[in-house]
Write a protein that holds these residues in place. Structure first.
Motif, PDB file in Angstrom:
ATOM      1  N   TYR A  39       0.840  -1.200   0.000  1.00 15.44           N
ATOM      2  CA  TYR A  39       0.000   0.000   0.000  1.00 15.44           C
ATOM      3  C   TYR A  39       0.874   1.248   0.000  1.00 15.44           C
ATOM      4  N   GLY A  40       1.965   1.220   0.753  1.00 12.52           N
ATOM      5  CA  GLY A  40       2.888   2.351   0.762  1.00 12.52           C
ATOM      6  C   GLY A  40       3.512   2.581  -0.604  1.00 12.52           C
ATOM      7  N   GLY A  41       3.846   1.498  -1.301  1.00 13.23           N
ATOM      8  CA  GLY A  41       4.394   1.616  -2.649  1.00 13.23           C
ATOM      9  C   GLY A  41       3.409   2.234  -3.615  1.00 13.23           C
ATOM     10  N   GLN A  42       2.157   1.782  -3.550  1.00  9.29           N
ATOM     11  CA  GLN A  42       1.114   2.346  -4.411  1.00  9.29           C
ATOM     12  C   GLN A  42       0.910   3.824  -4.084  1.00  9.29           C
ATOM     13  N   PHE A  43       0.825   4.115  -2.813  1.00 12.79           N
ATOM     14  CA  PHE A  43       0.581   5.470  -2.326  1.00 12.79           C
ATOM     15  C   PHE A  43       1.677   6.425  -2.791  1.00 12.79           C
ATOM     16  N   SER A  44       2.932   6.063  -2.549  1.00 11.21           N
ATOM     17  CA  SER A  44       4.035   6.943  -2.926  1.00 11.21           C
ATOM     18  C   SER A  44       4.180   7.054  -4.438  1.00 11.21           C
ATOM     19  N   SER A  45       3.904   5.976  -5.150  1.00 11.65           N
ATOM     20  CA  SER A  45       3.978   6.013  -6.611  1.00 11.65           C
ATOM     21  C   SER A  45       2.916   6.932  -7.199  1.00 11.65           C
ATOM     22  N   ALA A  46       1.696   6.839  -6.687  1.00  7.13           N
ATOM     23  CA  ALA A  46       0.619   7.698  -7.179  1.00  7.13           C
ATOM     24  C   ALA A  46       0.919   9.172  -6.904  1.00  7.13           C
ATOM     25  N   LEU A  47       1.475   9.464  -5.726  1.00  4.38           N
ATOM     26  CA  LEU A  47       1.774  10.844  -5.354  1.00  4.38           C
ATOM     27  C   LEU A  47       3.141  11.307  -5.848  1.00  4.38           C
TER      28      LEU A  47
ATOM     29  N   VAL B 203      -5.721   5.462   2.020  1.00  6.62           N
ATOM     30  CA  VAL B 203      -4.859   5.665   0.852  1.00  6.62           C
ATOM     31  C   VAL B 203      -5.693   6.121  -0.340  1.00  6.62           C
ATOM     32  N   ASP B 204      -6.801   5.442  -0.598  1.00  8.38           N
ATOM     33  CA  ASP B 204      -7.671   5.798  -1.713  1.00  8.38           C
ATOM     34  C   ASP B 204      -8.170   7.237  -1.590  1.00  8.38           C
ATOM     35  N   ASN B 205      -8.632   7.617  -0.418  1.00  6.54           N
ATOM     36  CA  ASN B 205      -9.170   8.966  -0.231  1.00  6.54           C
ATOM     37  C   ASN B 205      -8.109  10.045  -0.353  1.00  6.54           C
ATOM     38  N   ILE B 206      -6.943   9.810   0.209  1.00  6.73           N
ATOM     39  CA  ILE B 206      -5.878  10.826   0.116  1.00  6.73           C
ATOM     40  C   ILE B 206      -5.443  11.001  -1.336  1.00  6.73           C
TER      41      ILE B 206
ATOM     42  N   LEU C 260      -0.604  -0.339 -12.246  1.00  3.21           N
ATOM     43  CA  LEU C 260      -1.819   0.067 -12.953  1.00  3.21           C
ATOM     44  C   LEU C 260      -2.637   1.050 -12.134  1.00  3.21           C
ATOM     45  N   SER C 261      -2.879   0.735 -10.875  1.00  2.10           N
ATOM     46  CA  SER C 261      -3.730   1.615 -10.063  1.00  2.10           C
ATOM     47  C   SER C 261      -3.064   2.964  -9.827  1.00  2.10           C
ATOM     48  N   SER C 262      -1.755   3.001  -9.651  1.00  2.00           N
ATOM     49  CA  SER C 262      -1.069   4.267  -9.453  1.00  2.00           C
ATOM     50  C   SER C 262      -1.165   5.133 -10.695  1.00  2.00           C
ATOM     51  N   SER C 263      -0.965   4.522 -11.846  1.00  2.00           N
ATOM     52  CA  SER C 263      -1.063   5.257 -13.102  1.00  2.00           C
ATOM     53  C   SER C 263      -2.473   5.749 -13.370  1.00  2.00           C
ATOM     54  N   LEU C 264      -3.456   4.870 -13.155  1.00  2.00           N
ATOM     55  CA  LEU C 264      -4.856   5.275 -13.373  1.00  2.00           C
ATOM     56  C   LEU C 264      -5.271   6.404 -12.443  1.00  2.00           C
ATOM     57  N   THR C 265      -4.809   6.365 -11.228  1.00  3.28           N
ATOM     58  CA  THR C 265      -5.169   7.390 -10.250  1.00  3.28           C
ATOM     59  C   THR C 265      -4.713   8.761 -10.708  1.00  3.28           C
TER      60      THR C 265
END
Length: 188
Positions: free
Chosen positions: A70-78, A141-144, A178-183
């Motif tokens: 989750y931390g990886g997804q979070f930091s990648s998206a941001l 994570v999703d909301n932030i 995928l989810s980080s990019s889509l976000t």
């Protein structure tokens, strides 16, 4: 063995090895490593991060796959620095990297059983604001992420949603890019 099965397997292997595969000549792949996963996360940030967007970083446990992913997804998206850390304290090399990147806010992934209170205390003593995401980490994570890119907008149609079993390592691991990019690229 069945002759049809052997013929099918042979044909499949032949097609696999003779099919054309696109090669990107401009792709440069390099290996980043360290003595352990903690040093590797510091070295990756040294190579790819020149600054922390919003002076923000994410820290997760190096021993808990769920919070780490989750931390990886979070930091990648941001697009912010990401570090994995042992359960107790903060490593000196991570503190040095946080200072270099001028980080003054950190999201800590997981509860005090995963990364204990000494992590918070050390960061706070360095003047870093700490926010811990623990009980509903997926929801937080999703909301932030959503509010970072779409503040004040309605979440809209759930047709863009994805269901992931975050108790299964491969499911969570495979969805992160995928989810980080889509976000970052969702248009309402």
């Amino acid at each position: 063995m069945n002759k049809k099965f052997i013929k099918s397997l042979t044909l499949s292997m032949a097609l696999l090895f003779t099919s054309s595969i696109s090669v990107f000549a401009d792709m440069n792949v390099s290996r980043i490593s360290g003595y352990d996963r903690y040093e590797t996360s510091v070295n990756a940030n040294k190579k790819y991060m020149n600054k922390a967007n919003g002076n923000l970083a994410v820290i997760a446990s190096g021993n808990d796959f769920k919070t780490a992913l989750y931390g990886g997804q979070f930091s990648s998206a941001l697009n912010v620095p990401y570090f994995v850390n042992p359960k107790h304290g903060i490593r000196t090399d991570i503190l040095n990297e946080l200072k270099r990147l001028k980080v003054n806010r950190i999201y800590i992934m997981g509860d005090y059983n995963i990364l204990d209170k000494s992590v918070d205390n050390t960061l706070k003593s360095k003047g870093i604001k700490v926010e811990r995401l623990d009980e509903e980490i997926d929801y937080d994570v999703d909301n932030i992420i959503f509010n970072t890119f779409h503040y004040g907008e309605n979440k809209g149609d759930i047709g863009m949603g994805a269901f992931i079993n975050d108790e299964k390592f491969p499911d969570l691991l495979s969805v992160i890019p995928l989810s980080s990019s889509l976000t970052r690229n969702v248009e309402n």
